[in-house]
Scaffold this active site. Structure first.
Site, mmCIF file in Angstrom:
data_model
loop_
_atom_site.group_PDB
_atom_site.id
_atom_site.type_symbol
_atom_site.label_atom_id
_atom_site.label_comp_id
_atom_site.label_asym_id
_atom_site.label_seq_id
_atom_site.Cartn_x
_atom_site.Cartn_y
_atom_site.Cartn_z
ATOM 1 N N VAL A 261 3.258 -0.144 5.756
ATOM 2 C CA VAL A 261 1.977 -0.002 6.282
ATOM 3 C C VAL A 261 1.854 1.615 6.549
ATOM 4 O O VAL A 261 0.957 2.091 6.691
ATOM 5 C CB VAL A 261 1.777 -1.046 7.435
ATOM 6 C CG1 VAL A 261 0.616 -0.432 8.097
ATOM 7 C CG2 VAL A 261 1.476 -2.177 6.986
ATOM 8 N N ASP B 237 12.853 -2.415 19.407
ATOM 9 C CA ASP B 237 12.609 -2.592 18.038
ATOM 10 C C ASP B 237 11.130 -2.599 17.960
ATOM 11 O O ASP B 237 10.355 -3.695 18.035
ATOM 12 C CB ASP B 237 13.341 -3.550 17.516
ATOM 13 C CG ASP B 237 13.154 -3.835 15.984
ATOM 14 O OD1 ASP B 237 12.320 -2.827 15.371
ATOM 15 O OD2 ASP B 237 13.745 -4.508 15.234
ATOM 16 N N SER C 93 7.601 -1.192 15.329
ATOM 17 C CA SER C 93 7.489 -0.729 13.961
ATOM 18 C C SER C 93 6.712 0.766 14.321
ATOM 19 O O SER C 93 5.770 0.760 15.055
ATOM 20 C CB SER C 93 6.605 -1.770 13.448
ATOM 21 O OG SER C 93 6.212 -1.232 12.197
ATOM 22 N N ALA C 94 7.014 1.558 13.420
ATOM 23 C CA ALA C 94 6.383 2.705 13.283
ATOM 24 C C ALA C 94 5.001 2.465 12.743
ATOM 25 O O ALA C 94 4.083 3.424 12.969
ATOM 26 C CB ALA C 94 7.197 3.599 12.287
ATOM 27 N N ASP C 95 4.707 1.210 12.456
ATOM 28 C CA ASP C 95 3.289 1.106 11.928
ATOM 29 C C ASP C 95 2.402 1.350 13.199
ATOM 30 O O ASP C 95 1.326 1.852 12.973
ATOM 31 C CB ASP C 95 3.117 -0.600 11.675
ATOM 32 C CG ASP C 95 3.729 -1.019 10.272
ATOM 33 O OD1 ASP C 95 4.295 0.209 9.588
ATOM 34 O OD2 ASP C 95 3.840 -1.879 9.858
ATOM 35 N N LYS D 78 2.329 -9.923 11.957
ATOM 36 C CA LYS D 78 3.505 -10.962 11.191
ATOM 37 C C LYS D 78 3.552 -11.829 12.404
ATOM 38 O O LYS D 78 4.190 -11.351 13.596
ATOM 39 C CB LYS D 78 4.451 -10.289 10.734
ATOM 40 C CG LYS D 78 4.035 -9.553 9.295
ATOM 41 C CD LYS D 78 5.480 -9.007 8.470
ATOM 42 C CE LYS D 78 4.673 -8.394 7.099
ATOM 43 N NZ LYS D 78 4.429 -7.177 7.720
ATOM 44 N N GLU E 155 -0.698 -1.193 -0.267
ATOM 45 C CA GLU E 155 0.970 -0.824 0.023
ATOM 46 C C GLU E 155 1.584 -1.416 -1.219
ATOM 47 O O GLU E 155 1.150 -2.306 -2.051
ATOM 48 C CB GLU E 155 1.374 -1.388 1.263
ATOM 49 C CG GLU E 155 1.418 -2.821 1.370
ATOM 50 C CD GLU E 155 2.602 -3.605 2.291
ATOM 51 O OE1 GLU E 155 3.524 -3.603 1.636
ATOM 52 O OE2 GLU E 155 2.354 -3.655 3.534
ATOM 53 N N LYS F 190 12.650 0.830 0.931
ATOM 54 C CA LYS F 190 11.582 0.483 1.838
ATOM 55 C C LYS F 190 11.311 1.543 2.808
ATOM 56 O O LYS F 190 11.726 1.959 3.516
ATOM 57 C CB LYS F 190 11.800 -0.849 2.459
ATOM 58 C CG LYS F 190 10.751 -1.252 3.526
ATOM 59 C CD LYS F 190 11.196 -2.472 4.335
ATOM 60 C CE LYS F 190 10.008 -2.816 5.235
ATOM 61 N NZ LYS F 190 10.571 -4.060 6.214
#
Length: 305
Positions: free
Chosen positions: A108, A140, A142-144, A161, A27, A88
């Site tokens: 990601v 919230d 993540s789209a990951d 993380k 990435e 981003k």
């Protein structure tokens, strides 16, 4: 126009694709948003070198001038390392950034999607996004994670993380059918530390075993990613209790400053680095290189099956 019209593949990566050579996607968010200049450019080049040293071809991914770049030149890396206001880019941002000819560093999710479009199966990164702390109130997530549920690109990362809710992230991955396999230990790692307090759903001890898992999954048309959790090298890891104190301070400061959305993670990582005298940044660099190494070994093993 078709998808291919939006992708520029570097000669090195195209040669690897044409000759069925092992490739590892990387990435670019870490270059533009992960660490300061010039350490970001130096680290990006060093990570690519680790991939090459372990028998695979690196394909760092970014967006520029309306194109998805698969494989960056040295000049490209320097551009993304120094240019201000680089977007981003997650999935929702891709059409806007591409159509407006803006520079974009891929997260990601976006890196996975572009790698898949190019025909790359292995991706090494630092840590994935996941379910944020307090997500029961903020939603919230993540789209990951949603991307991992659908796209056939395996991810090597040092866990999720530690600024996230690790337990809820593992639960979510179970829900969407993403296998989570930790390399060489029973406990799931937590980015800066090899420990998290959570048992890994699966464990494998060699790149070949992991490659066989990937082959079986995709041969069975079980679409989606596999998270290969690779613990940070022991000499660089930080105690979970120490990191947790800094995370709580960082979250409190982000809340006070009203920082939300995709700005949260870069803010938290920078706050933690600033407040650990750079120790967390060194751990971050070490774990990314380590993930690149394992990613290359898995890519080589998968190519041989």
């Amino acid at each position: 126009m078709t998808k291919k019209d939006y992708i520029i593949i570097s000669p090195e990566v195209q040669h690897a694709l044409d000759n069925n050579l092992p490739i590892v996607a990387l990435e670019s968010t870490i270059i533009s948003h992960g660490m300061p200049w010039p350490k970001n450019a130096i680290t990006a080049a060093a990570v690519e070198d680790v991939v090459r040293q372990n028998g695979a071809v690196p394909a760092t991914i970014a967006i520029r001038d309306g194109k998805c770049l698969v494989g960056l030149s040295k000049d490209d890396i320097d551009y993304f390392a120094q240019t201000k206001d680089v977007w981003k880019v997650s999935l929702r941002d891709m059409p806007y950034v591409i159509s407006q000819l803006l520079p974009g560093a891929t997260t990601v999710a976006a890196t996975m999607r572009i790698a898949s479009m190019a025909g790359i199966k292995i991706f090494a990164t630092g840590g994935i996004g996941g379910v944020h702390r307090g997500a029961e109130d903020t939603m919230d997530i993540s789209a990951d994670l949603t991307e991992m549920g659908t796209t056939n690109v395996a991810i090597v990362a040092a866990g999720v993380k530690s600024i996230l809710d690790i337990g809820l992230t593992l639960e979510y991955m179970e829900t969407i059918g993403v296998p989570v396999v930790t390399f060489g230990q029973d406990e799931f790692p937590s980015f800066y530390s090899s420990k998290s307090g959570y048992k890994s759903p699966l464990r494998l001890d060699t790149a070949n075993e992991i490659a066989k898992l990937l082959r079986a999954k995709w041969d069975l048309a079980l679409n989606g990613s596999v998270l290969i959790a690779n613990p940070v090298p022991a000499e660089y890891e930080m105690e979970p209790e120490v990191i947790e104190k800094h995370i709580l301070k960082a979250l409190d400061e982000a809340n006070k400053q009203g920082i939300k959305g995709k700005a949260v993670t870069p803010f938290l990582l920078k706050f933690i680095a600033d407040n650990t005298e750079g120790e967390s940044l060194e751990a971050n660099i070490a774990l990314i290189k380590n993930n690149a190494k394992i990613g290359a070994k898995v890519a080589v093993a998968l190519q041989k099956l």
